[in-house]
Design a protein around this motif. Structure first.
Motif, PDB file in Angstrom:
ATOM      1  N   LEU A 115      45.121  41.779  43.890  1.00 29.14           N
ATOM      2  CA  LEU A 115      45.106  40.311  43.188  1.00 29.14           C
ATOM      3  C   LEU A 115      44.505  40.645  41.952  1.00 29.14           C
ATOM      4  N   GLU A 116      45.029  40.138  40.918  1.00 31.99           N
ATOM      5  CA  GLU A 116      44.715  40.241  39.455  1.00 31.99           C
ATOM      6  C   GLU A 116      43.794  39.385  38.855  1.00 31.99           C
ATOM      7  N   LEU A 117      42.411  39.491  38.953  1.00 36.72           N
ATOM      8  CA  LEU A 117      41.467  38.525  38.690  1.00 36.72           C
ATOM      9  C   LEU A 117      41.126  38.636  37.128  1.00 36.72           C
ATOM     10  N   PRO A 118      40.553  37.633  36.307  1.00 31.67           N
ATOM     11  CA  PRO A 118      40.245  38.092  34.947  1.00 31.67           C
ATOM     12  C   PRO A 118      39.095  39.230  35.107  1.00 31.67           C
ATOM     13  N   ALA A 125      42.875  41.923  52.352  1.00 33.00           N
ATOM     14  CA  ALA A 125      43.339  42.817  53.281  1.00 33.00           C
ATOM     15  C   ALA A 125      43.601  41.968  54.430  1.00 33.00           C
ATOM     16  N   PHE A 126      44.907  42.328  55.218  1.00 29.69           N
ATOM     17  CA  PHE A 126      45.245  41.535  56.341  1.00 29.69           C
ATOM     18  C   PHE A 126      45.893  42.687  57.585  1.00 29.69           C
ATOM     19  N   THR A 127      45.846  41.993  58.460  1.00 30.39           N
ATOM     20  CA  THR A 127      46.684  42.687  59.800  1.00 30.39           C
ATOM     21  C   THR A 127      47.539  41.835  60.188  1.00 30.39           C
ATOM     22  N   LEU A 128      48.664  42.583  60.536  1.00 24.08           N
ATOM     23  CA  LEU A 128      49.944  41.787  60.768  1.00 24.08           C
ATOM     24  C   LEU A 128      50.432  42.208  62.041  1.00 24.08           C
ATOM     25  N   GLU A 150      37.303  35.681  51.918  1.00 24.08           N
ATOM     26  CA  GLU A 150      36.432  35.361  50.848  1.00 24.08           C
ATOM     27  C   GLU A 150      37.118  35.613  49.513  1.00 24.08           C
ATOM     28  N   LEU A 151      38.036  36.465  49.346  1.00 23.53           N
ATOM     29  CA  LEU A 151      38.572  37.016  48.241  1.00 23.53           C
ATOM     30  C   LEU A 151      39.813  36.124  47.809  1.00 23.53           C
ATOM     31  N   VAL A 152      40.380  35.360  48.846  1.00 21.38           N
ATOM     32  CA  VAL A 152      41.700  33.994  48.653  1.00 21.38           C
ATOM     33  C   VAL A 152      41.094  32.765  48.600  1.00 21.38           C
ATOM     34  N   ARG A 153      40.040  32.630  49.056  1.00 16.85           N
ATOM     35  CA  ARG A 153      39.769  31.000  49.020  1.00 16.85           C
ATOM     36  C   ARG A 153      38.673  30.775  48.216  1.00 16.85           C
TER      37      ARG A 153
END
Length: 284
Positions: A115-118, A125-128, A150-153
């Motif tokens: 995820l490209e943040l400034p 990371a995820f588990t599918l 916490e990284l995506v919300r």
């Protein structure tokens, strides 16, 4: 819900031009995350985040690489929502519960994206866990556990100028909704598939999957022109807003194509949202 499932985690909207889709959804009043890239794959995404679920705009970032079937889906079905994803609080336990109930899910699969943040790139990371077609007939679905929510919300990503508060559900067009009652009750638990005439409402946590026939789609959403497509397909997504009139005012001010229905809901046609109509309602 059964099997450690928590509800609809997200929808995957396949797009032929990821940057164009980002701009379209931005003009529709959604806040989008920075671009993500799936590690080891040739796909990228932008996400529209809500406190409990989200919409993922998915496109090809590197032609010729591994796309998990995205190129084929776009070639055969065009743009639109191609997958609906169920959430879980424990992918390993969810799989074990499904196996004990007689299902045949895949082994848990790890997935991460850059995820490209400034301030620098982070790695959500995820588990599918993938489900066989017979477990979710007429709808392609898998299960996702967030390992780093916490990284995506981030709080500023959860606020949308159009007033959308959450993804409330999807509308799926099939030939025989009634035939789906037992399979989805088996997956999601007794009482979670509710039949109304020829329609079937499947409850997945706080969200719903509404299965309708092509004729019922026209009856439920007469203000939209529905393109003829081979069934099954996801026709629309429903969003909860506190004030649909305010959403309509936003669309009017921004010049976005929309319809204010007699019942007070606001509709954005599929042609204006990359293949899937959007409904904004306070009732969801």
């Amino acid at each position: 819900m059964a099997h450690h499932l928590t509800g609809l985690d997200h929808t995957l909207l396949a797009t032929a031009d990821l940057e164009a889709a980002r701009e379209t959804w931005r003009k529709l009043g959604f806040t989008l995350t920075p671009r993500g890239r799936h590690v080891g794959w040739a796909t990228g995404n932008y996400c529209i985040m809500f406190p409990r679920n989200y919409v993922e705009l998915l496109g090809i970032a590197e032609p010729g690489g591994f796309t998990a079937g995205l190129e084929e889906m776009l070639a055969t079905r065009g743009e639109g929502v191609h997958k609906v994803v169920l959430g879980t609080d424990d992918a390993v336990q969810a799989r074990a519960s499904l196996v004990a109930a007689g299902f045949a899910p895949s082994e848990p699969q790890s997935l991460s994206r850059a995820l490209e943040l400034p301030e620098g790139t982070v790695m959500p990371a995820f588990t599918l866990v993938h489900l066989p077609p017979e477990a979710t007939p007429q709808l392609s679905m898998f299960i996702c556990q967030h390992l780093t929510p916490e990284l995506v919300r981030r709080p500023d990503w959860l606020l949308h100028p159009n007033g959308a508060e959450r993804l409330a559900g999807v509308v799926v067009v099939v030939d025989d909704p009634v035939a789906l009652e037992q399979p989805y009750e088996r997956l999601l638990g007794a009482g979670n598939a509710i039949r109304t005439d020829r329609m079937l409402t499947v409850r997945a946590g706080n969200e719903t999957i509404l299965f309708v026939t092509p004729d019922d789609l026209d009856t439920l959403f007469p203000d939209l022109d529905h393109a003829e497509k081979p069934t099954p397909y996801v026709a629309g997504m429903r969003f909860r807003v506190h004030n649909p009139a305010a959403a309509a005012a936003f669309f009017a001010a921004s010049g976005a194509d929309h319809v204010l229905s007699l019942d007070g809901t606001v509709l954005v046609p599929a042609a204006a949202a990359h293949g899937c109509f959007l409904e904004f309602t306070s009732r969801a």
